[in-house]
Scaffold this motif. Structure first.
Motif, mmCIF file in Angstrom:
data_model
loop_
_atom_site.group_PDB
_atom_site.id
_atom_site.type_symbol
_atom_site.label_atom_id
_atom_site.label_comp_id
_atom_site.label_asym_id
_atom_site.label_seq_id
_atom_site.Cartn_x
_atom_site.Cartn_y
_atom_site.Cartn_z
ATOM 1 N N LEU A 75 -83.286 33.391 26.559
ATOM 2 C CA LEU A 75 -82.680 34.678 26.203
ATOM 3 C C LEU A 75 -83.690 35.808 26.386
ATOM 4 C CD1 LEU A 75 -80.619 36.624 25.120
ATOM 5 C CD2 LEU A 75 -81.269 35.986 22.797
ATOM 6 N N GLU B 230 -73.996 23.008 23.231
ATOM 7 C CA GLU B 230 -74.877 21.860 23.000
ATOM 8 C C GLU B 230 -74.503 21.192 21.684
ATOM 9 O OE1 GLU B 230 -76.829 20.993 25.328
ATOM 10 O OE2 GLU B 230 -77.800 19.289 24.314
ATOM 11 N N ASN C 15 -72.455 41.923 20.250
ATOM 12 C CA ASN C 15 -73.730 41.926 20.962
ATOM 13 C C ASN C 15 -73.698 40.790 21.986
ATOM 14 O OD1 ASN C 15 -76.455 41.379 21.774
ATOM 15 N ND2 ASN C 15 -77.116 42.738 20.109
ATOM 16 N N PRO C 16 -73.460 41.136 23.248
ATOM 17 C CA PRO C 16 -73.265 40.087 24.263
ATOM 18 C C PRO C 16 -74.489 39.201 24.440
ATOM 19 C CG PRO C 16 -73.454 42.268 25.264
ATOM 20 C CD PRO C 16 -73.330 42.488 23.794
ATOM 21 N N TYR C 17 -75.681 39.723 24.173
ATOM 22 C CA TYR C 17 -76.879 38.905 24.335
ATOM 23 C C TYR C 17 -76.900 37.787 23.288
ATOM 24 C CZ TYR C 17 -78.197 42.839 27.203
ATOM 25 O OH TYR C 17 -78.198 43.815 28.166
ATOM 26 N N PHE C 18 -76.641 38.152 22.047
ATOM 27 C CA PHE C 18 -76.572 37.132 21.008
ATOM 28 C C PHE C 18 -75.391 36.198 21.236
ATOM 29 C CE2 PHE C 18 -78.777 40.363 18.086
ATOM 30 C CZ PHE C 18 -80.020 39.827 18.375
ATOM 31 N N SER D 68 -73.965 35.255 23.967
ATOM 32 C CA SER D 68 -74.106 34.283 25.050
ATOM 33 C C SER D 68 -75.089 33.178 24.665
ATOM 34 C CB SER D 68 -74.530 34.961 26.339
ATOM 35 O OG SER D 68 -75.849 35.453 26.233
ATOM 36 N N LEU D 69 -76.173 33.525 23.994
ATOM 37 C CA LEU D 69 -77.073 32.462 23.535
ATOM 38 C C LEU D 69 -76.366 31.567 22.532
ATOM 39 C CD1 LEU D 69 -79.663 30.921 23.183
ATOM 40 C CD2 LEU D 69 -80.458 32.654 21.574
ATOM 41 N N TYR E 268 -84.583 27.822 24.139
ATOM 42 C CA TYR E 268 -83.411 28.662 23.894
ATOM 43 C C TYR E 268 -83.842 30.110 23.710
ATOM 44 C CZ TYR E 268 -81.317 24.125 23.173
ATOM 45 O OH TYR E 268 -80.896 22.841 23.354
ATOM 46 N N PHE E 269 -84.862 30.325 22.892
ATOM 47 C CA PHE E 269 -85.370 31.681 22.722
ATOM 48 C C PHE E 269 -86.002 32.189 24.009
ATOM 49 C CE2 PHE E 269 -85.942 30.550 18.001
ATOM 50 C CZ PHE E 269 -84.719 31.097 17.678
ATOM 51 N N LEU F 217 -80.846 30.681 13.308
ATOM 52 C CA LEU F 217 -81.056 32.123 13.470
ATOM 53 C C LEU F 217 -79.815 32.801 14.034
ATOM 54 C CD1 LEU F 217 -83.103 34.432 13.209
ATOM 55 C CD2 LEU F 217 -83.714 34.047 15.595
ATOM 56 N N MET F 218 -79.181 32.156 15.008
ATOM 57 C CA MET F 218 -78.009 32.777 15.628
ATOM 58 C C MET F 218 -76.798 32.764 14.688
ATOM 59 S SD MET F 218 -78.629 34.213 18.450
ATOM 60 C CE MET F 218 -80.243 34.656 17.875
ATOM 61 N N VAL G 145 -77.565 35.784 12.487
ATOM 62 C CA VAL G 145 -77.448 37.075 13.172
ATOM 63 C C VAL G 145 -75.999 37.401 13.501
ATOM 64 C CG1 VAL G 145 -77.977 38.278 15.312
ATOM 65 C CG2 VAL G 145 -79.771 37.045 14.098
ATOM 66 N N ARG H 3 -74.042 29.158 24.075
ATOM 67 C CA ARG H 3 -74.760 28.046 24.690
ATOM 68 C C ARG H 3 -75.171 27.022 23.632
ATOM 69 N NH1 ARG H 3 -80.429 28.473 27.983
ATOM 70 N NH2 ARG H 3 -80.777 26.236 28.020
ATOM 71 N N ARG I 203 -84.160 36.822 29.894
ATOM 72 C CA ARG I 203 -83.046 37.627 30.375
ATOM 73 C C ARG I 203 -83.192 39.075 29.905
ATOM 74 N NH1 ARG I 203 -76.707 36.676 28.933
ATOM 75 N NH2 ARG I 203 -76.029 38.682 29.752
ATOM 76 N N ARG J 23 -92.645 27.487 22.734
ATOM 77 C CA ARG J 23 -92.013 26.191 22.958
ATOM 78 C C ARG J 23 -90.597 26.081 22.414
ATOM 79 N NH1 ARG J 23 -96.845 25.348 23.968
ATOM 80 N NH2 ARG J 23 -97.210 24.162 25.862
ATOM 81 N N ASN J 24 -89.845 27.128 22.510
ATOM 82 C CA ASN J 24 -88.419 27.014 22.207
ATOM 83 C C ASN J 24 -87.642 27.540 23.407
ATOM 84 O OD1 ASN J 24 -85.710 27.588 21.340
ATOM 85 N ND2 ASN J 24 -86.424 27.267 19.241
ATOM 86 N N THR K 146 -77.362 47.384 21.561
ATOM 87 C CA THR K 146 -77.261 45.922 21.447
ATOM 88 C C THR K 146 -78.423 45.268 22.183
ATOM 89 O OG1 THR K 146 -75.937 45.587 23.448
ATOM 90 C CG2 THR K 146 -74.746 46.088 21.421
ATOM 91 N N ALA L 146 -81.380 42.956 20.275
ATOM 92 C CA ALA L 146 -81.746 41.618 20.714
ATOM 93 C C ALA L 146 -83.211 41.570 21.128
ATOM 94 C CB ALA L 146 -80.845 41.189 21.882
ATOM 95 N N ASP M 51 -83.627 25.449 15.092
ATOM 96 C CA ASP M 51 -84.209 26.770 14.802
ATOM 97 C C ASP M 51 -83.350 27.885 15.393
ATOM 98 O OD1 ASP M 51 -86.294 25.707 13.453
ATOM 99 O OD2 ASP M 51 -87.808 26.041 15.010
ATOM 100 N N ALA M 52 -83.041 27.724 16.673
ATOM 101 C CA ALA M 52 -82.262 28.754 17.355
ATOM 102 C C ALA M 52 -80.865 28.846 16.753
ATOM 103 C CB ALA M 52 -82.188 28.439 18.847
ATOM 104 N N THR N 286 -86.139 22.594 17.916
ATOM 105 C CA THR N 286 -86.038 23.908 18.564
ATOM 106 C C THR N 286 -84.575 24.327 18.636
ATOM 107 O OG1 THR N 286 -85.805 23.077 20.828
ATOM 108 C CG2 THR N 286 -88.044 23.356 19.984
ATOM 109 N N PHE N 287 -83.722 23.358 18.865
ATOM 110 C CA PHE N 287 -82.289 23.650 18.882
ATOM 111 C C PHE N 287 -81.830 24.133 17.512
ATOM 112 C CE2 PHE N 287 -78.029 21.940 17.912
ATOM 113 C CZ PHE N 287 -77.281 22.727 18.765
#
Lengths: 231, 231
Positions: free
Chosen positions: A156, B163, B150-153, B155-156, A152-153, B93-94, B97, B159, A159, A149-150, A86, A90, B89-90, B86-87
DNA sequence: TGTATTTTTCTTGTCGACAAGAAAAATTCT
DNA sequence: AGAATTTTTCTTGTCGACAAGAAAAATACA
């Protein structure tokens, strides 16, 4: 004039100091995963009360670098080897996305920052300084993410890069800290495609670079598994 | 027998209580972006000392829900309208995913959880309860992310969903909280492709669902911009 | 009257102390 | 002696108090 270790410090700076130092010690594996963290011991060491120490610990816990059992001990987070895939999933995606965005949105000053870290990285490799190499590698990719310039990305990815510092440390330790030249060249290539604003190439290079590293690390762990069985 | 509001609470539970409550108040816009947060006032309100309050605030700051100026005030984070892209975009994608991974890795019990939130969501829409709808929407997608394991995905994404709660709140407020049936059907479709383990369809549906929402919200803000100009 | 300076007030950061819960040690009982 | 229970020790969570810095208010000055 007195020259003590920490005779006086500015109000509000203590938390950051403890946070930064503990963070580095954790990521460099100077504090092993699972190590107990004692508040009073830290308070002693930094010559401050437990309050700012605790605040730093809460922050570290928020980033998953330490774990706290309620009313009981707090310790450095373990590396979850069973679910490394995982992490790799990521990591690869974020390598791609951030490199791609950097190619799109970077500004001249971003390239300067990136190149600076690149040079530090190359120097660390040349000096065979594993810890510096690992840290500047993370800083290099973090700078690329910033250029995208994002936030959020970026957050992550940062991290993931942190967690990667611990894993890479293990990796290079097992090879007696022999550092390869290869990634220096790959980083240079990455800078070139970003500077050329070639988005597709950036995506491809980012992916290849990431999968390169993942494959290497995976090779190490499968090797270890075999060794375990032989024992 | 005494029946006071908060006569006694378990050791260690105070922080979580303050954290959860403040978090919800921020995400429901009961605390407006930019509102000042006063430690002593909160200590009064929750009948506890400032120490646990501060700990909750540090956590909220770690998640970007509040901002603290050193030695000065702390306040609810503002929504960065200038960088909404940017918000988005993220977010897109999330969505892709996590829905994709859920189709791959979900287990039977995950589907049960997801369906539960789906029903709560449908009920909230039927009852025209905007706040409940927005919160259960986030819970629904969060559950899908958890099913992807997938804890990484996760948690993002969580978040981003947080928002998103504030932004959706603004959105539906501007339409007098008229809630559409449409997303209920889309959520059902999403559950179906996940249950069918159709990874590509999950990716597609996730993307469409996300872009749907993004387009709607963007329409609102461009409308507002035009209004501003007309004034 | 408007501006600069001092004083006051207010909020945050830090501290030392105490209480609660858990682990470790000591004691009792079988 | 071995297991269960009590006692002690140790660590964490919470508290009230104080100090430092910043904003607001009050005062002095041009």
């Amino acid at each position: 004039m007195d020259d003590n270790a920490v005779p006086e410090r500015k109000r509000g700076s203590g938390v950051k100091m403890v946070y930064d130092l503990l963070r580095d010690e954790i990521l460099d594996l100077k504090l092993a995963p699972g190590s107990p963290i004692d508040e009073v011991q830290l308070a002693d060491r930094f010559k401050m009360s437990r309050t700012p120490i605790r605040e730093a610990l809460v922050r570290l816990a928020g980033e998953g670098l330490i774990e706290t059992l309620p009313n009981r001990s707090t310790m450095v987070s373990n590396i979850d080897f069973l679910n490394l895939h995982t992490f790799f999933d990521a990591l690869v995606l974020m390598y791609r996305v951030t490199t791609r965005l950097a190619a799109q949105y970077h500004r001249p000053e971003d390239l300067a920052t990136i190149r600076t870290y690149h040079e530090e990285y190359a120097a660390a490799v040349k000096a065979q300084d594993a810890l510096a190499m690992i840290a500047t590698n993370a800083a290099f990719h973090s700078a690329i993410a910033d250029a995208g310039r994002n936030p959020y990305f970026s957050s992550l990815f940062r991290r993931l890069l942190d967690e990667g510092r611990r894993i890479l440390r293990l990796y290079y330790q097992s090879y007696e800290d022999q550092l390869p030249q290869r990634f220096v060249d790959e980083h240079q290539e990455m800078i070139d495609v970003i500077a050329a604003r070639d988005v597709e190439a950036a995506d491809r290079i980012g992916r290849e670079h990431a999968e390169q590293i993942v494959a290497q690390v995976q090779r190490l762990f499968t090797r270890n598994e075999r060794l375990d069985i032989q024992l």
